[in-house]
Design a protein around this motif. Structure first.
Motif, PDB file in Angstrom:
ATOM      1  N   PRO A 284     -51.663  15.714  49.642  1.00 29.12           N
ATOM      2  CA  PRO A 284     -50.296  15.298  48.902  1.00 29.12           C
ATOM      3  C   PRO A 284     -50.603  13.721  49.781  1.00 29.12           C
ATOM      4  CG  PRO A 284     -50.224  17.135  50.131  1.00 29.12           C
ATOM      5  CD  PRO A 284     -51.411  17.225  50.065  1.00 29.12           C
ATOM      6  N   GLN A 285     -49.255  12.131  49.207  1.00 22.92           N
ATOM      7  CA  GLN A 285     -49.812  11.115  48.907  1.00 22.92           C
ATOM      8  C   GLN A 285     -48.026  10.780  49.353  1.00 22.92           C
ATOM      9  OE1 GLN A 285     -51.256   8.878  49.839  1.00 22.92           O
ATOM     10  NE2 GLN A 285     -53.723   9.283  48.762  1.00 22.92           N
ATOM     11  N   HIS A 286     -47.698   9.702  50.292  1.00 24.87           N
ATOM     12  CA  HIS A 286     -46.524   8.963  50.333  1.00 24.87           C
ATOM     13  C   HIS A 286     -46.698   7.978  49.143  1.00 24.87           C
ATOM     14  CE1 HIS A 286     -48.523   6.255  52.935  1.00 24.87           C
ATOM     15  NE2 HIS A 286     -48.776   7.132  53.060  1.00 24.87           N
ATOM     16  N   GLY A 287     -45.669   7.073  49.222  1.00 22.78           N
ATOM     17  CA  GLY A 287     -45.880   6.144  47.385  1.00 22.78           C
ATOM     18  C   GLY A 287     -46.844   5.183  47.565  1.00 22.78           C
ATOM     19  N   TYR A 288     -46.406   4.509  48.787  1.00 23.31           N
ATOM     20  CA  TYR A 288     -47.493   3.734  49.707  1.00 23.31           C
ATOM     21  C   TYR A 288     -48.971   4.598  49.534  1.00 23.31           C
ATOM     22  CZ  TYR A 288     -50.140  -0.357  51.406  1.00 23.31           C
ATOM     23  OH  TYR A 288     -51.128  -1.294  51.723  1.00 23.31           O
ATOM     24  N   GLY A 289     -49.435   5.431  49.780  1.00 23.84           N
ATOM     25  CA  GLY A 289     -50.699   5.268  49.322  1.00 23.84           C
ATOM     26  C   GLY A 289     -51.273   5.796  48.220  1.00 23.84           C
ATOM     27  N   ILE A 290     -50.144   6.132  47.300  1.00 25.53           N
ATOM     28  CA  ILE A 290     -50.399   6.841  46.015  1.00 25.53           C
ATOM     29  C   ILE A 290     -50.461   4.976  44.873  1.00 25.53           C
ATOM     30  CG2 ILE A 290     -49.210   7.120  43.620  1.00 25.53           C
ATOM     31  CD1 ILE A 290     -47.343   8.966  44.809  1.00 25.53           C
ATOM     32  N   ILE A 291     -49.779   4.170  45.241  1.00 28.08           N
ATOM     33  CA  ILE A 291     -50.139   3.252  45.026  1.00 28.08           C
ATOM     34  C   ILE A 291     -51.421   1.972  45.489  1.00 28.08           C
ATOM     35  CG2 ILE A 291     -49.986   0.185  45.105  1.00 28.08           C
ATOM     36  CD1 ILE A 291     -46.631   1.625  45.347  1.00 28.08           C
ATOM     37  N   GLN A 292     -52.187   2.425  46.497  1.00 26.44           N
ATOM     38  CA  GLN A 292     -53.356   1.992  47.095  1.00 26.44           C
ATOM     39  C   GLN A 292     -54.324   2.876  46.595  1.00 26.44           C
ATOM     40  OE1 GLN A 292     -53.344  -0.722  49.332  1.00 26.44           O
ATOM     41  NE2 GLN A 292     -55.963  -0.130  48.970  1.00 26.44           N
ATOM     42  N   ALA A 293     -54.162   4.227  45.944  1.00 27.09           N
ATOM     43  CA  ALA A 293     -55.361   4.755  45.027  1.00 27.09           C
ATOM     44  C   ALA A 293     -55.330   3.750  44.331  1.00 27.09           C
ATOM     45  CB  ALA A 293     -54.859   6.012  45.547  1.00 27.09           C
ATOM     46  N   LEU A 294     -53.768   4.483  43.599  1.00 35.31           N
ATOM     47  CA  LEU A 294     -54.186   2.987  42.376  1.00 35.31           C
ATOM     48  C   LEU A 294     -55.669   1.825  42.129  1.00 35.31           C
ATOM     49  CD1 LEU A 294     -50.656   4.092  40.319  1.00 35.31           C
ATOM     50  CD2 LEU A 294     -53.545   5.135  39.811  1.00 35.31           C
ATOM     51  N   THR A 295     -54.714   0.913  42.818  1.00 35.38           N
ATOM     52  CA  THR A 295     -55.637  -0.829  43.695  1.00 35.38           C
ATOM     53  C   THR A 295     -57.270  -0.107  43.788  1.00 35.38           C
ATOM     54  OG1 THR A 295     -53.291  -0.826  44.557  1.00 35.38           O
ATOM     55  CG2 THR A 295     -55.497  -2.132  44.512  1.00 35.38           C
TER      56      THR A 295
ATOM     57  N   TYR B 105     -55.756  -3.002  38.694  1.00 32.61           N
ATOM     58  CA  TYR B 105     -54.181  -3.119  38.581  1.00 32.61           C
ATOM     59  C   TYR B 105     -53.184  -2.325  40.033  1.00 32.61           C
ATOM     60  CZ  TYR B 105     -50.384   0.056  36.780  1.00 32.61           C
ATOM     61  OH  TYR B 105     -49.127   0.674  36.453  1.00 32.61           O
ATOM     62  N   THR B 106     -52.586  -2.480  39.715  1.00 30.71           N
ATOM     63  CA  THR B 106     -51.706  -2.930  41.828  1.00 30.71           C
ATOM     64  C   THR B 106     -50.252  -2.896  40.979  1.00 30.71           C
ATOM     65  OG1 THR B 106     -53.378  -4.336  42.519  1.00 30.71           O
ATOM     66  CG2 THR B 106     -50.820  -2.775  44.002  1.00 30.71           C
ATOM     67  N   PRO B 107     -49.651  -1.163  40.374  1.00 27.17           N
ATOM     68  CA  PRO B 107     -48.766  -0.855  40.700  1.00 27.17           C
ATOM     69  C   PRO B 107     -47.364  -1.489  42.145  1.00 27.17           C
ATOM     70  CG  PRO B 107     -49.829   0.943  40.595  1.00 27.17           C
ATOM     71  CD  PRO B 107     -50.714   0.107  41.320  1.00 27.17           C
ATOM     72  N   SER B 108     -46.728  -1.460  40.503  1.00 24.50           N
ATOM     73  CA  SER B 108     -45.177  -2.067  41.648  1.00 24.50           C
ATOM     74  C   SER B 108     -44.483  -0.649  42.334  1.00 24.50           C
ATOM     75  CB  SER B 108     -43.716  -2.983  41.391  1.00 24.50           C
ATOM     76  OG  SER B 108     -43.118  -2.234  39.735  1.00 24.50           O
ATOM     77  N   ALA B 109     -43.542  -0.505  43.609  1.00 20.73           N
ATOM     78  CA  ALA B 109     -42.996   0.914  43.861  1.00 20.73           C
ATOM     79  C   ALA B 109     -42.512   0.380  42.104  1.00 20.73           C
ATOM     80  CB  ALA B 109     -42.058   0.181  44.670  1.00 20.73           C
ATOM     81  N   GLY B 110     -41.052  -0.044  41.631  1.00 17.15           N
ATOM     82  CA  GLY B 110     -41.029  -0.174  40.659  1.00 17.15           C
ATOM     83  C   GLY B 110     -41.012   1.061  39.395  1.00 17.15           C
ATOM     84  N   THR B 111     -41.889   0.682  39.610  1.00 17.54           N
ATOM     85  CA  THR B 111     -43.240   1.320  38.514  1.00 17.54           C
ATOM     86  C   THR B 111     -43.751   2.898  39.259  1.00 17.54           C
ATOM     87  OG1 THR B 111     -44.460  -0.734  37.802  1.00 17.54           O
ATOM     88  CG2 THR B 111     -45.322   1.400  37.078  1.00 17.54           C
ATOM     89  N   ILE B 112     -43.946   2.339  40.473  1.00 19.41           N
ATOM     90  CA  ILE B 112     -44.508   3.918  40.798  1.00 19.41           C
ATOM     91  C   ILE B 112     -43.166   5.152  41.185  1.00 19.41           C
ATOM     92  CG2 ILE B 112     -45.793   5.930  42.119  1.00 19.41           C
ATOM     93  CD1 ILE B 112     -47.469   3.915  40.606  1.00 19.41           C
ATOM     94  N   TYR B 113     -42.400   5.271  41.676  1.00 18.60           N
ATOM     95  CA  TYR B 113     -41.087   5.416  42.084  1.00 18.60           C
ATOM     96  C   TYR B 113     -40.372   5.776  40.769  1.00 18.60           C
ATOM     97  CZ  TYR B 113     -42.523   4.585  46.616  1.00 18.60           C
ATOM     98  OH  TYR B 113     -43.194   4.593  48.242  1.00 18.60           O
ATOM     99  N   PRO B 114     -39.980   5.785  40.619  1.00 19.63           N
ATOM    100  CA  PRO B 114     -38.945   6.155  38.961  1.00 19.63           C
ATOM    101  C   PRO B 114     -40.196   7.693  38.039  1.00 19.63           C
ATOM    102  CG  PRO B 114     -39.313   4.023  38.891  1.00 19.63           C
ATOM    103  CD  PRO B 114     -39.880   4.324  40.284  1.00 19.63           C
TER     104      PRO B 114
END
Length: 204
Positions: free
Chosen positions: A23-34, A41-50
């Motif tokens: 399980p992950q929080h949103g920022y953790g997911i963004i960091q994992a993708l980076t 590739y560093t997605p924005s919150a506007g890409t991940i949360y929707p």
């Protein structure tokens, strides 16, 4: 790698694979993708949360509040879809691995180009040196010039060290790989440069 590496549906599937690990929080997911893409590739919150919201609507993930943090977790339905699309996921992960290898190659090429430039500078300096016809004590002007050149050499070496060190640390910090061959090549190039400096200082 640009965001286009995740074609339609790929990012959605990769999010499921990340949540299947833990399980992950949103920022953790963004960091994992980076990290997984070597910082390309560093997605924005506007890409991940929707996309996470869409996965929740489809029953593939759930979210729970942990204080002020929202934690996302994969559901059994999400795991079933992930299992059914293992072939697609393998293709995505292969693309990410190719990207990391490209970054490693770029680092290697950067080191090689820096060393070529250093060798060229040393060779030019060696050619400009002309030994005196008869040994004589250096003049005060020559001593002063040598001290100035010594300071300049220090600055050149420090700048080179700082640049290469920064490039390598940034690459690794972003999740990239640093192959032993790259470090061995750097060590060999620096050793060769040291020998060339010795020859330039003690011409036969």
């Amino acid at each position: 790698m640009s965001p286009a590496v995740f074609s339609h549906g790929d990012l959605r599937l990769y999010l499921l694979s990340l949540l299947a690990e833990s399980p992950q929080h949103g920022y953790g997911i963004i960091q994992a993708l980076t990290d997984r893409t070597g910082g390309t590739y560093t997605p924005s919150a506007g890409t991940i949360y929707p996309r996470l919201a869409k996965l929740e609507e489809e029953g593939l993930v759930t979210k729970t509040a942990d204080g002020r943090t929202t934690i996302y977790a994969i559901t059994d339905a999400g795991r079933a879809e992930l299992e059914a699309r293992q072939g697609d996921l393998a293709g995505i992960e292969s693309g990410l691995a190719d990207s990391v290898r490209l970054i490693a190659n770029e680092v290697r090429q950067s080191v090689q180009e820096a060393m070529k430039s250093l060798r060229a500078d040393l060779a030019a300096a060696a050619q400009e040196q002309s030994p005196p016809e008869t040994p004589r004590a250096p003049s005060n002007d020559a001593r002063a010039e040598s001290r100035a050149e010594l300071h300049r050499a220090d600055a050149v070496l420090n700048a080179f060290r700082a640049q290469v060190r920064t490039d390598l640390r940034t690459h690794v910090a972003k999740g990239g790989t640093l192959a032993p061959a790259v470090v061995s090549e750097l060590d060999a190039a620096l050793d060769a440069a040291a020998h060339q400096i010795t020859r330039a200082l003690n011409p036969s």
